[in-house]
Design a protein around this motif. Sequence first.
Motif, short mmCIF file in Angstrom:
data_model
loop_
_atom_site.label_atom_id
_atom_site.label_comp_id
_atom_site.label_asym_id
_atom_site.label_seq_id
_atom_site.Cartn_x
_atom_site.Cartn_y
_atom_site.Cartn_z
N VAL A 289 0.87 -1.17 0.00
CA VAL A 289 0.00 0.00 0.00
C VAL A 289 0.91 1.24 0.00
CG1 VAL A 289 -1.85 1.23 1.23
CG2 VAL A 289 -1.72 -1.27 1.33
N PRO A 290 1.20 1.79 -1.19
CA PRO A 290 2.14 2.92 -1.27
C PRO A 290 1.75 4.11 -0.41
CG PRO A 290 1.67 2.07 -3.46
CD PRO A 290 0.73 1.38 -2.50
N GLU A 291 0.46 4.30 -0.15
CA GLU A 291 0.01 5.42 0.68
C GLU A 291 0.48 5.29 2.13
OE1 GLU A 291 -2.55 4.77 -2.78
OE2 GLU A 291 -2.01 3.44 -1.15
N ALA A 292 0.98 4.14 2.51
CA ALA A 292 1.43 3.91 3.88
C ALA A 292 2.89 4.31 4.09
CB ALA A 292 1.26 2.44 4.25
N GLN A 293 3.54 4.84 3.07
CA GLN A 293 4.98 5.16 3.15
C GLN A 293 5.31 6.08 4.32
OE1 GLN A 293 7.55 3.88 1.05
NE2 GLN A 293 8.67 4.66 2.79
N GLU A 294 4.55 7.15 4.48
CA GLU A 294 4.83 8.10 5.56
C GLU A 294 4.67 7.45 6.94
OE1 GLU A 294 3.15 12.32 7.18
OE2 GLU A 294 3.21 12.03 5.00
N ALA A 295 3.63 6.64 7.10
CA ALA A 295 3.41 5.95 8.37
C ALA A 295 4.53 4.97 8.64
CB ALA A 295 2.06 5.24 8.36
#
Length: 70
Positions: free
Chosen positions: A14-20
């Motif tokens: 899930v690329p959107e999880a990078q910051e987390a």
Amino acid sequence: MANYNKTSNNRLVVPEAQEAMNRFKMEAANEVGVNLTEGYNGHLTSREAGSVGGQMVKKMIEAYENSIKK
């Protein structure tokens, strides 16, 4: 000769999880006393890098175990 400018092959499902994930890694590094910086961390020893990864795995297992207790 090694190419140190190569980008990482590690990809998140899930690329959107990078910051987390970056925050999680920094938190784990802080907990084990490793001075992790944004970007390249080639100054770390294998032991330091491994301790960060190990702490991350430990916390993920703990979170999973807590989720199945309910």
